[in-house]
Scaffold this motif. Structure first.
Motif, PDB file in Angstrom:
ATOM      1  N   MET A   1       0.808  -1.228  -0.069  1.00  0.00           N
ATOM      2  CA  MET A   1      -0.066  -0.094   0.046  1.00  0.00           C
ATOM      3  C   MET A   1       0.885   1.157   0.145  1.00  0.00           C
ATOM      4  O   MET A   1       0.594   2.068  -0.862  1.00  0.00           O
ATOM      5  N   ASN A   2       1.684   1.200   0.808  1.00  0.00           N
ATOM      6  CA  ASN A   2       2.744   2.394   0.816  1.00  0.00           C
ATOM      7  C   ASN A   2       3.583   2.457  -0.538  1.00  0.00           C
ATOM      8  O   ASN A   2       3.539   3.723  -0.843  1.00  0.00           O
ATOM      9  N   ASN A   3       3.868   1.665  -1.589  1.00  0.00           N
ATOM     10  CA  ASN A   3       4.408   1.771  -2.554  1.00  0.00           C
ATOM     11  C   ASN A   3       3.447   2.358  -3.472  1.00  0.00           C
ATOM     12  O   ASN A   3       3.681   3.315  -4.377  1.00  0.00           O
ATOM     13  N   PHE A   4       2.186   2.061  -3.269  1.00  0.00           N
ATOM     14  CA  PHE A   4       1.191   2.788  -4.297  1.00  0.00           C
ATOM     15  C   PHE A   4       1.018   4.225  -4.086  1.00  0.00           C
ATOM     16  O   PHE A   4       0.828   5.102  -5.136  1.00  0.00           O
ATOM     17  N   VAL A   5       1.133   4.590  -2.585  1.00  0.00           N
ATOM     18  CA  VAL A   5       0.896   6.145  -2.405  1.00  0.00           C
ATOM     19  C   VAL A   5       2.245   6.679  -2.838  1.00  0.00           C
ATOM     20  O   VAL A   5       2.211   7.880  -3.372  1.00  0.00           O
ATOM     21  N   VAL A   6       3.456   6.359  -2.823  1.00  0.00           N
ATOM     22  CA  VAL A   6       4.571   6.679  -3.364  1.00  0.00           C
ATOM     23  C   VAL A   6       4.455   6.968  -4.635  1.00  0.00           C
ATOM     24  O   VAL A   6       4.938   8.015  -5.186  1.00  0.00           O
ATOM     25  N   LYS A   7       4.078   5.940  -5.416  1.00  0.00           N
ATOM     26  CA  LYS A   7       4.137   5.930  -7.022  1.00  0.00           C
ATOM     27  C   LYS A   7       3.114   7.077  -7.286  1.00  0.00           C
ATOM     28  O   LYS A   7       3.068   7.868  -8.203  1.00  0.00           O
ATOM     29  N   THR A   8       1.836   7.207  -6.536  1.00  0.00           N
ATOM     30  CA  THR A   8       0.603   8.266  -6.982  1.00  0.00           C
ATOM     31  C   THR A   8       1.350   9.611  -6.565  1.00  0.00           C
ATOM     32  O   THR A   8       1.129  10.648  -7.444  1.00  0.00           O
ATOM     33  N   ILE A   9       2.149   9.843  -5.558  1.00  0.00           N
ATOM     34  CA  ILE A   9       2.808  11.252  -5.237  1.00  0.00           C
ATOM     35  C   ILE A   9       3.686  11.331  -6.557  1.00  0.00           C
ATOM     36  O   ILE A   9       3.656  12.620  -6.871  1.00  0.00           O
ATOM     37  N   ALA A  10       4.556  10.390  -6.677  1.00  0.00           N
ATOM     38  CA  ALA A  10       5.698  10.607  -7.855  1.00  0.00           C
ATOM     39  C   ALA A  10       4.937  11.215  -9.090  1.00  0.00           C
ATOM     40  O   ALA A  10       5.279  12.090  -9.905  1.00  0.00           O
ATOM     41  N   ASN A  11       3.848  10.326  -9.407  1.00  0.00           N
ATOM     42  CA  ASN A  11       3.243  10.807 -10.596  1.00  0.00           C
ATOM     43  C   ASN A  11       2.640  12.237 -10.592  1.00  0.00           C
ATOM     44  O   ASN A  11       2.709  12.747 -11.588  1.00  0.00           O
ATOM     45  N   ALA A  12       1.841  12.549  -9.468  1.00  0.00           N
ATOM     46  CA  ALA A  12       1.500  13.857  -9.331  1.00  0.00           C
ATOM     47  C   ALA A  12       2.270  14.923  -9.362  1.00  0.00           C
ATOM     48  O   ALA A  12       2.305  15.946 -10.340  1.00  0.00           O
ATOM     49  N   ALA A  13       3.535  14.662  -8.912  1.00  0.00           N
ATOM     50  CA  ALA A  13       4.401  15.704  -8.909  1.00  0.00           C
ATOM     51  C   ALA A  13       5.106  15.785 -10.347  1.00  0.00           C
ATOM     52  O   ALA A  13       5.231  16.877 -10.873  1.00  0.00           O
ATOM     53  N   ALA A  14       5.484  14.704 -11.146  1.00  0.00           N
ATOM     54  CA  ALA A  14       5.832  14.850 -12.197  1.00  0.00           C
ATOM     55  C   ALA A  14       4.755  15.518 -13.375  1.00  0.00           C
ATOM     56  O   ALA A  14       5.098  16.002 -14.082  1.00  0.00           O
ATOM     57  N   LEU A  15       3.496  15.053 -13.028  1.00  0.00           N
ATOM     58  CA  LEU A  15       2.482  15.714 -13.926  1.00  0.00           C
ATOM     59  C   LEU A  15       2.449  17.193 -13.664  1.00  0.00           C
ATOM     60  O   LEU A  15       2.539  17.881 -14.636  1.00  0.00           O
ATOM     61  N   ALA A  16       2.564  17.719 -12.357  1.00  0.00           N
ATOM     62  CA  ALA A  16       2.500  19.050 -11.982  1.00  0.00           C
ATOM     63  C   ALA A  16       3.775  19.863 -12.643  1.00  0.00           C
ATOM     64  O   ALA A  16       3.588  20.891 -13.223  1.00  0.00           O
ATOM     65  N   VAL A  17       4.965  19.128 -12.618  1.00  0.00           N
ATOM     66  CA  VAL A  17       6.173  19.827 -13.453  1.00  0.00           C
ATOM     67  C   VAL A  17       5.712  20.204 -15.035  1.00  0.00           C
ATOM     68  O   VAL A  17       6.170  20.906 -15.299  1.00  0.00           O
ATOM     69  N   ALA A  18       5.293  18.838 -15.453  1.00  0.00           N
ATOM     70  CA  ALA A  18       4.931  19.110 -16.987  1.00  0.00           C
ATOM     71  C   ALA A  18       3.917  20.030 -17.336  1.00  0.00           C
ATOM     72  O   ALA A  18       4.190  20.837 -18.094  1.00  0.00           O
ATOM     73  N   ILE A  19       2.916  20.261 -16.535  1.00  0.00           N
ATOM     74  CA  ILE A  19       2.002  21.138 -16.585  1.00  0.00           C
ATOM     75  C   ILE A  19       2.522  22.603 -16.449  1.00  0.00           C
ATOM     76  O   ILE A  19       2.215  23.529 -17.221  1.00  0.00           O
TER      77      ILE A  19
END
Length: 126
Positions: A1-19
């Protein structure tokens, strides 16, 4: 479960940078809270696309991967980002990627930022 949260945070940060870096990748909303919720939902959708669709596409592109020395990965990442944009539109999420060239640059940015975030953030293996 922790890995899922980490991946989601990483994806959100990466998307935010691209935006932030690319004007043709947009995330709109009424207020900051709504935008943050949309960003997290798009990050979850992007993660789902990468878990379900990307392995199939990568398997089908193995010959191209060898032929292009891995550069086809940029195209695959761009297609995953465009698919996420299309699905977000169907789900009434205000996220849009305009054009394939933007998707290629966005995919490259997202890959680099996501990799960096996964290096910095802890996961289940630690």
């Amino acid at each position: 479960m922790n890995n899922f949260v980490v991946k989601t945070i990483a994806n959100a940060a990466a998307l935010a940078v691209a935006i932030w870096l690319l004007p043709d990748i947009t995330l709109t909303g009424d207020n900051t809270g709504r935008k943050m919720l949309t960003l997290v939902l798009v990050a979850l959708l992007f993660g789902l696309v990468n878990v379900v669709v990307k392995p199939v596409v990568k398997l089908l592109t193995v010959p191209l991967f060898i032929l292009t020395l891995g550069l086809i990965t940029l195209v695959v990442n761009a297609l995953m980002l465009m698919l996420t944009s299309g699905l977000a539109g169907k789900l009434d999420l205000n996220f849009h990627v305009q054009g394939f060239g933007t998707a290629v640059l966005g995919g490259l940015i997202i890959s680099i930022v996501s990799w960096a975030m996964n290096v910095v953030l802890p996961d289940d293996k630690d």
